[in-house]
Enzyme design. Structure first.
Site, PDB file in Angstrom:
ATOM      1  N   LYS A  16     -16.823   0.316  14.370  1.00 30.91           N
ATOM      2  CA  LYS A  16     -17.093   1.366  13.371  1.00 30.91           C
ATOM      3  C   LYS A  16     -18.418   2.053  13.695  1.00 30.91           C
ATOM      4  O   LYS A  16     -18.532   3.287  13.623  1.00 30.91           O
ATOM      5  CB  LYS A  16     -17.132   0.756  11.962  1.00 30.91           C
ATOM      6  CG  LYS A  16     -15.790   0.254  11.485  1.00 30.91           C
ATOM      7  CD  LYS A  16     -14.829   1.409  11.229  1.00 30.91           C
ATOM      8  CE  LYS A  16     -13.424   0.964  10.934  1.00 30.91           C
ATOM      9  NZ  LYS A  16     -12.464   2.052  10.882  1.00 30.91           N
ATOM     10  N   ARG A  73     -17.599 -19.316   4.527  1.00 27.51           N
ATOM     11  CA  ARG A  73     -16.862 -18.757   5.664  1.00 27.51           C
ATOM     12  C   ARG A  73     -17.873 -18.261   6.696  1.00 27.51           C
ATOM     13  O   ARG A  73     -18.778 -17.488   6.342  1.00 27.51           O
ATOM     14  CB  ARG A  73     -15.977 -17.605   5.171  1.00 27.51           C
ATOM     15  CG  ARG A  73     -15.051 -17.024   6.207  1.00 27.51           C
ATOM     16  CD  ARG A  73     -14.031 -16.067   5.586  1.00 27.51           C
ATOM     17  NE  ARG A  73     -14.634 -14.918   4.920  1.00 27.51           N
ATOM     18  CZ  ARG A  73     -13.958 -13.930   4.335  1.00 27.51           C
ATOM     19  NH1 ARG A  73     -12.626 -13.970   4.328  1.00 27.51           N
ATOM     20  NH2 ARG A  73     -14.568 -12.931   3.746  1.00 27.51           N
ATOM     21  N   SER A 108     -17.394   1.700   7.322  1.00 29.48           N
ATOM     22  CA  SER A 108     -17.424   0.492   6.487  1.00 29.48           C
ATOM     23  C   SER A 108     -18.855   0.070   6.228  1.00 29.48           C
ATOM     24  O   SER A 108     -19.740   0.262   7.084  1.00 29.48           O
ATOM     25  CB  SER A 108     -16.691  -0.613   7.255  1.00 29.48           C
ATOM     26  OG  SER A 108     -16.920  -1.856   6.662  1.00 29.48           O
ATOM     27  N   TYR A 145     -15.580  -5.936  15.012  1.00 26.21           N
ATOM     28  CA  TYR A 145     -14.994  -4.909  14.141  1.00 26.21           C
ATOM     29  C   TYR A 145     -16.075  -3.937  13.681  1.00 26.21           C
ATOM     30  O   TYR A 145     -15.921  -2.707  13.780  1.00 26.21           O
ATOM     31  CB  TYR A 145     -14.303  -5.565  12.931  1.00 26.21           C
ATOM     32  CG  TYR A 145     -13.973  -4.575  11.848  1.00 26.21           C
ATOM     33  CD1 TYR A 145     -12.942  -3.654  12.011  1.00 26.21           C
ATOM     34  CD2 TYR A 145     -14.728  -4.522  10.669  1.00 26.21           C
ATOM     35  CE1 TYR A 145     -12.667  -2.715  11.023  1.00 26.21           C
ATOM     36  CE2 TYR A 145     -14.458  -3.588   9.681  1.00 26.21           C
ATOM     37  CZ  TYR A 145     -13.424  -2.681   9.860  1.00 26.21           C
ATOM     38  OH  TYR A 145     -13.166  -1.744   8.889  1.00 26.21           O
ATOM     39  N   ASN A 147     -15.933  -2.629  -0.847  1.00 26.70           N
ATOM     40  CA  ASN A 147     -14.727  -3.480  -0.818  1.00 26.70           C
ATOM     41  C   ASN A 147     -13.592  -2.867  -1.640  1.00 26.70           C
ATOM     42  O   ASN A 147     -13.549  -3.044  -2.862  1.00 26.70           O
ATOM     43  CB  ASN A 147     -15.060  -4.881  -1.350  1.00 26.70           C
ATOM     44  CG  ASN A 147     -15.859  -5.704  -0.349  1.00 26.70           C
ATOM     45  OD1 ASN A 147     -16.898  -5.268   0.132  1.00 26.70           O
ATOM     46  ND2 ASN A 147     -15.385  -6.879  -0.025  1.00 26.70           N
TER      47      ASN A 147
HETATM   48  P1  NAD Z   1      -4.439  -0.723   6.993  1.00 24.99           P
HETATM   49  O1  NAD Z   1      -4.309  -1.702   8.093  1.00 24.99           O
HETATM   50  O2  NAD Z   1      -3.631  -0.921   5.770  1.00 24.99           O
HETATM   51  O3  NAD Z   1      -4.205   0.757   7.521  1.00 24.99           O
HETATM   52  C1  NAD Z   1      -4.487   1.144   8.845  1.00 24.99           C
HETATM   53  C2  NAD Z   1      -3.249   1.865   9.364  1.00 24.99           C
HETATM   54  O4  NAD Z   1      -3.494   2.289  10.710  1.00 24.99           O
HETATM   55  C3  NAD Z   1      -2.008   0.979   9.392  1.00 24.99           C
HETATM   56  O5  NAD Z   1      -0.940   1.679   8.802  1.00 24.99           O
HETATM   57  C4  NAD Z   1      -1.758   0.739  10.881  1.00 24.99           C
HETATM   58  O6  NAD Z   1      -0.393   0.539  11.161  1.00 24.99           O
HETATM   59  C5  NAD Z   1      -2.321   1.996  11.496  1.00 24.99           C
HETATM   60  N1  NAD Z   1      -2.787   1.871  12.886  1.00 24.99           N
HETATM   61  C6  NAD Z   1      -3.604   0.926  13.404  1.00 24.99           C
HETATM   62  N2  NAD Z   1      -3.830   1.166  14.705  1.00 24.99           N
HETATM   63  C7  NAD Z   1      -3.139   2.308  15.017  1.00 24.99           C
HETATM   64  C8  NAD Z   1      -2.988   3.067  16.195  1.00 24.99           C
HETATM   65  N3  NAD Z   1      -3.583   2.708  17.356  1.00 24.99           N
HETATM   66  N4  NAD Z   1      -2.207   4.179  16.152  1.00 24.99           N
HETATM   67  C9  NAD Z   1      -1.590   4.555  15.010  1.00 24.99           C
HETATM   68  N5  NAD Z   1      -1.714   3.863  13.856  1.00 24.99           N
HETATM   69  C10 NAD Z   1      -2.479   2.751  13.862  1.00 24.99           C
HETATM   70  O7  NAD Z   1      -6.005  -0.693   6.600  1.00 24.99           O
HETATM   71  P2  NAD Z   1      -6.742   0.000   5.377  1.00 24.99           P
HETATM   72  O8  NAD Z   1      -7.301  -1.075   4.527  1.00 24.99           O
HETATM   73  O9  NAD Z   1      -5.888   1.041   4.792  1.00 24.99           O
HETATM   74  O10 NAD Z   1      -7.963   0.650   6.155  1.00 24.99           O
HETATM   75  C11 NAD Z   1      -7.930   1.991   6.605  1.00 24.99           C
HETATM   76  C12 NAD Z   1      -9.189   2.250   7.402  1.00 24.99           C
HETATM   77  O11 NAD Z   1     -10.335   1.983   6.585  1.00 24.99           O
HETATM   78  C13 NAD Z   1      -9.332   1.365   8.629  1.00 24.99           C
HETATM   79  O12 NAD Z   1      -9.884   2.138   9.677  1.00 24.99           O
HETATM   80  C14 NAD Z   1     -10.311   0.298   8.189  1.00 24.99           C
HETATM   81  O13 NAD Z   1     -11.064  -0.204   9.260  1.00 24.99           O
HETATM   82  C15 NAD Z   1     -11.204   1.077   7.233  1.00 24.99           C
HETATM   83  N6  NAD Z   1     -11.842   0.240   6.215  1.00 24.99           N
HETATM   84  C16 NAD Z   1     -11.083  -0.604   5.469  1.00 24.99           C
HETATM   85  C17 NAD Z   1     -11.702  -1.398   4.515  1.00 24.99           C
HETATM   86  C18 NAD Z   1     -10.891  -2.384   3.709  1.00 24.99           C
HETATM   87  O14 NAD Z   1     -11.470  -3.341   3.203  1.00 24.99           O
HETATM   88  N7  NAD Z   1      -9.600  -2.182   3.536  1.00 24.99           N
HETATM   89  C19 NAD Z   1     -13.082  -1.338   4.331  1.00 24.99           C
HETATM   90  C20 NAD Z   1     -13.824  -0.456   5.116  1.00 24.99           C
HETATM   91  C21 NAD Z   1     -13.192   0.331   6.062  1.00 24.99           C
HETATM   92  C1  WQD Z   2     -15.075 -11.059  -0.475  1.00 29.42           C
HETATM   93  C2  WQD Z   2     -15.723 -12.317  -1.023  1.00 29.42           C
HETATM   94  C3  WQD Z   2     -15.700 -14.137   0.536  1.00 29.42           C
HETATM   95  C4  WQD Z   2     -11.371 -14.707   0.630  1.00 29.42           C
HETATM   96  C5  WQD Z   2     -14.320  -7.617   4.457  1.00 29.42           C
HETATM   97  C6  WQD Z   2     -14.846  -7.100   5.751  1.00 29.42           C
HETATM   98  C7  WQD Z   2     -15.501  -5.772   5.550  1.00 29.42           C
HETATM   99  C8  WQD Z   2     -14.576  -4.801   4.823  1.00 29.42           C
HETATM  100  C9  WQD Z   2     -14.001  -5.408   3.592  1.00 29.42           C
HETATM  101  C10 WQD Z   2     -13.396  -3.457   6.398  1.00 29.42           C
HETATM  102  C11 WQD Z   2     -16.601 -13.030   0.004  1.00 29.42           C
HETATM  103  C12 WQD Z   2     -14.855 -14.473  -0.675  1.00 29.42           C
HETATM  104  C13 WQD Z   2     -12.634 -14.239   0.353  1.00 29.42           C
HETATM  105  C14 WQD Z   2     -10.976 -15.983   0.172  1.00 29.42           C
HETATM  106  C15 WQD Z   2     -13.145 -16.245  -0.832  1.00 29.42           C
HETATM  107  N1  WQD Z   2     -13.446  -4.442   5.616  1.00 29.42           N
HETATM  108  N2  WQD Z   2     -13.519 -15.000  -0.361  1.00 29.42           N
HETATM  109  N3  WQD Z   2     -11.906 -16.706  -0.547  1.00 29.42           N
HETATM  110  O1  WQD Z   2     -15.731 -10.277   3.665  1.00 29.42           O
HETATM  111  O2  WQD Z   2     -16.784  -8.838   1.838  1.00 29.42           O
HETATM  112  O3  WQD Z   2     -15.419  -7.780   3.567  1.00 29.42           O
HETATM  113  O4  WQD Z   2     -13.418  -6.672   3.886  1.00 29.42           O
HETATM  114  O5  WQD Z   2     -14.259  -2.722   6.744  1.00 29.42           O
HETATM  115  O6  WQD Z   2     -15.846  -5.314   6.804  1.00 29.42           O
HETATM  116  O7  WQD Z   2     -15.796  -8.030   6.243  1.00 29.42           O
HETATM  117  O8  WQD Z   2     -14.297  -9.145   1.885  1.00 29.42           O
HETATM  118  O9  WQD Z   2     -12.436  -9.830   0.446  1.00 29.42           O
HETATM  119  O10 WQD Z   2     -12.822 -11.065   2.623  1.00 29.42           O
HETATM  120  O11 WQD Z   2     -14.435 -11.362   0.747  1.00 29.42           O
HETATM  121  O12 WQD Z   2     -13.945 -16.940  -1.469  1.00 29.42           O
HETATM  122  O13 WQD Z   2      -9.863 -16.449   0.409  1.00 29.42           O
HETATM  123  O14 WQD Z   2     -14.673 -13.251  -1.341  1.00 29.42           O
HETATM  124  O15 WQD Z   2     -16.392 -15.274   0.980  1.00 29.42           O
HETATM  125  O16 WQD Z   2     -17.687 -13.587  -0.704  1.00 29.42           O
HETATM  126  P1  WQD Z   2     -15.648  -9.106   2.772  1.00 29.42           P
HETATM  127  P2  WQD Z   2     -13.385 -10.346   1.462  1.00 29.42           P
END
Ligand code: NAD
Ligand code: WQD
Length: 357
Positions: free
Chosen positions: A170, A309, A142, A166, A196
Site C-alpha cells: 500500500k 496475535r 490503509s 501487505y 477498520n
Molecule cells: P476484497 O478482497 O473483498 O475485494 C478486493 C477485490 O479485488 C476482490 O473482489 C478480488 O477478487 C479482486 N482482486 C484482487 N486481485 C485482483 C486482480 N489482480 N485483478 C482483478 N481483481 C482482483 O477486499 P475489500 O475488503 O473490499 O478491500 C478492497 C481494497 O481496500 C483492497 O485493496 C484492500 O487492500 C483495501 N483495504 C481493505 C481494508 C479492509 O479491512 N477490508 C482496509 C484497508 C484497505
Molecule cells: C481487530 C482486533 C485483533 C480477530 C487488519 C489489517 C489492516 C486492515 C484491517 C487492510 C485486533 C482482534 C481479531 C480474532 C481477535 N486491513 N481479533 N480475534 O488487525 O486491526 O487490521 O484489517 O488494510 O491492515 O491489519 O483488524 O479485525 O483482524 O483485528 O481478538 O479472531 O481484533 O487482535 O485487536 P486489524 P482485525
C-alpha cells in the site's frame, strides 16, 4: 466464466450515466461502493478476477438499486491492454481502485504475490489510464501504512513505516501515485487510508464473505453467532488499554462507500490530489465490539482469551479532522449500526454468497 469473457447483467445504455471503472468492485468495499455509485447516478463498470469474491455480489447490488445495468468484466488488472480496452470501450471517466489482496498474515508467507497483485496491478491500471486518457483515480490505502504509533490519533502527517508486506504494498502504491501526480501528467489521485471497515448494507443483501476462516474480528464474531465457529479467540487481554484487549477505529462500510463518492467528485471538480484518513476518530476494544454485537443480534458470543496475535498493535485510531475539512465528510453510523447490519447480512446469508453460486 472464462478469463476475458464479458458478463453483462443487462445491455448498457451508453448515454445515461457517467461511467466509473471499479476494479475489485465485486469485493466487500467495492460492492458497497457500487450501490452508492448507482444511487448517485453513476454507472459502475466492474473489473474483477473473483480471486476473493463472487459475481453474485453484483447481482445483489442490482437488486438493491433496482438497476439491471452493471457491466462486469472478468479480468486481472495486470492485463494492461485489456484494462485500456475496457476504459476506452466504456468511456470511463475515473477509476475507483479496490483490486488487490488484503490478508496481512498471507502477505508475510507469500510476499511476491502481494507485490504482484497490489503493486504491479496498480502500475498496470495507471499505465492503462495514461493510454486511455482517464484522469482520476481513487485508491484504497490503509491505516496499516502508519505502522507502530509514534503518536495517536494518527494524522495524515504521522510517519509511514508499515510492518508487513501487505502494508508495504500500500505504501509503495502511495509513493507511485505521488510521483505520478507530481509529474507532467494530468492524472489526479485521491488516496484513502481506511481504518477498520465492518458492517454491511442495511438490506443484508451484500456484506463481507471471507474465504475460509476469517482473519478479521467482525466476520469471525458473526460466524460464531450463526454457529459456523465454536468460539472467538480474543488475541490478548493484557494490552495497556481500558479492558486489556486491542483497540481499533471501526468504520461502517456504508459510510466508507459514501466517502468514495465524495472523493471521486472532489477529484473530478478540481485538479488537486489528496491523501486522507477515513475513520471515526473513536477507538473500541475487542470486548466493546463483542458486547455491541451480542446486543444487536441477541446471540451470545462464546469467547476464550488467547495469546496476542504476532504483529498486532495494542491500539490505534484516526484523526478524522482532515476528511471533514477537505471532503466535508465524517462518519454518521455507530458501532450499534455496524453490528445490526453485520447481523442482517450474516443471518440472511449464513454461508455468504455460496448458496447463490
Ligand atoms: P476484497 O478482497 O473483498 O475485494 C478486493 C477485490 O479485488 C476482490 O473482489 C478480488 O477478487 C479482486 N482482486 C484482487 N486481485 C485482483 C486482480 N489482480 N485483478 C482483478 N481483481 C482482483 O477486499 P475489500 O475488503 O473490499 O478491500 C478492497 C481494497 O481496500 C483492497 O485493496 C484492500 O487492500 C483495501 N483495504 C481493505 C481494508 C479492509 O479491512 N477490508 C482496509 C484497508 C484497505
Ligand atoms: C481487530 C482486533 C485483533 C480477530 C487488519 C489489517 C489492516 C486492515 C484491517 C487492510 C485486533 C482482534 C481479531 C480474532 C481477535 N486491513 N481479533 N480475534 O488487525 O486491526 O487490521 O484489517 O488494510 O491492515 O491489519 O483488524 O479485525 O483482524 O483485528 O481478538 O479472531 O481484533 O487482535 O485487536 P486489524 P482485525
Amino acid at each position: 466464466m472464462e478469463q476475458g469473457q464479458m458478463r453483462r447483467i443487462a445491455s448498457l445504455d451508453r448515454d445515461q450515466a457517467r461511467r466509473i471503472l471499479v476494479p475489485g468492485g465485486a469485493g466487500y468495499i467495492g460492492s458497497h461502493t457500487c450501490v452508492e455509485l448507482v444511487q448517485r447516478g453513476y454507472q459502475p463498470v466492474v473489473v474483477d478476477n473473483f480471486v476473493n469474491s463472487s459475481p453474485v455480489s453484483i447481482e445483489r447490488v442490482c437488486q438493491i438499486t433496482g438497476t439491471n445495468d452493471i457491466p462486469v468484466i472478468e479480468a486481472d488488472i495486470r492485463d494492461t491492454k485489456r484494462m485500456e480496452a475496457v476504459m476506452r470501450e466504456y468511456e470511463c471517466e475515473a477509476v475507483i481502485h479496490f483490486a488487490g489482496l488484503k490478508a496481512v498474515g498471507e502477505s508475510t508467507t507469500d510476499p511476491l504475490n502481494y507485490y504482484a497483485n497490489n503493486v504491479q496491478g496498480s502500475l498496470s491500471l495507471l499505465d492503462a489510464m495514461e493510454s486511455a486518457g482517464v484522469k482520476h483515480i481513487v485508491f484504497s490505502s490503509s491505516a496499516t501504512v502508519y505502522g507502530t504509533p509514534v503518536f495517536l490519533p494518527y494524522t495524515e502527517e504521522h510517519p509511514l513505516a508499515p510492518t508487513n508486506p501487505y502494508g508495504m504494498t500500500k505504501y509503495t502504491v502511495e509513493l507511485m501515485l505521488n510521483d505520478l501526480v507530481a509529474s507532467a501528467c494530468d492524472i489526479n489521485a485521491g488516496i484513502l487510508r481506511y481504518f477498520n471497515p465492518i458492517g454491511a448494507h442495511p438490506s443484508g443483501k451484500i456484506g463481507e464473505d471471507p474465504n475460509g476462516i476469517p482473519n478479521n474480528l467482525m466476520p469471525f464474531v458473526a460466524q460464531v453467532a450463526v454457529g459456523r465457529r465454536p468460539h472467538l479467540n480474543v488475541f490478548g487481554n493484557d494490552y495497556d488499554t481500558p479492558d486489556g484487549t486491542g483497540v481499533r477505529d471501526y468504520i461502517h462500510v456504508v459510510d466508507l462507500a459514501e466517502a468514495h463518492i465524495v472523493a471521486l467528485e472532489k477529484l473530478m471538480a478540481s485538479p488537486d490530489s489528496f491523501t486522507v484518513n477515513l475513520g471515526s476518530g473513536t477507538g473500541y476494544s475487542v470486548l466493546d465490539v463483542v458486547k455491541a454485537f451480542e446486543k444487536a443480534s441477541g446471540c451470545e458470543i462464546a469467547l476464550e482469551f488467547a495469546e496476542r496475535r504476532p504483529g498486532d498493535l495494542p491500539a490505534y485510531w484516526a484523526d478524522p479532522a482532515y476528511a471533514l475539512e477537505l471532503l466535508g465528510w465524517k462518519t454518521r453510523l455507530t458501532l450499534e449500526d455496524m453490528c445490526r447490519d453485520q447481523w442482517a447480512w450474516q443471518s440472511q446469508n449464513p454461508n455468504g454468497y455460496l448458496e447463490d453460486q
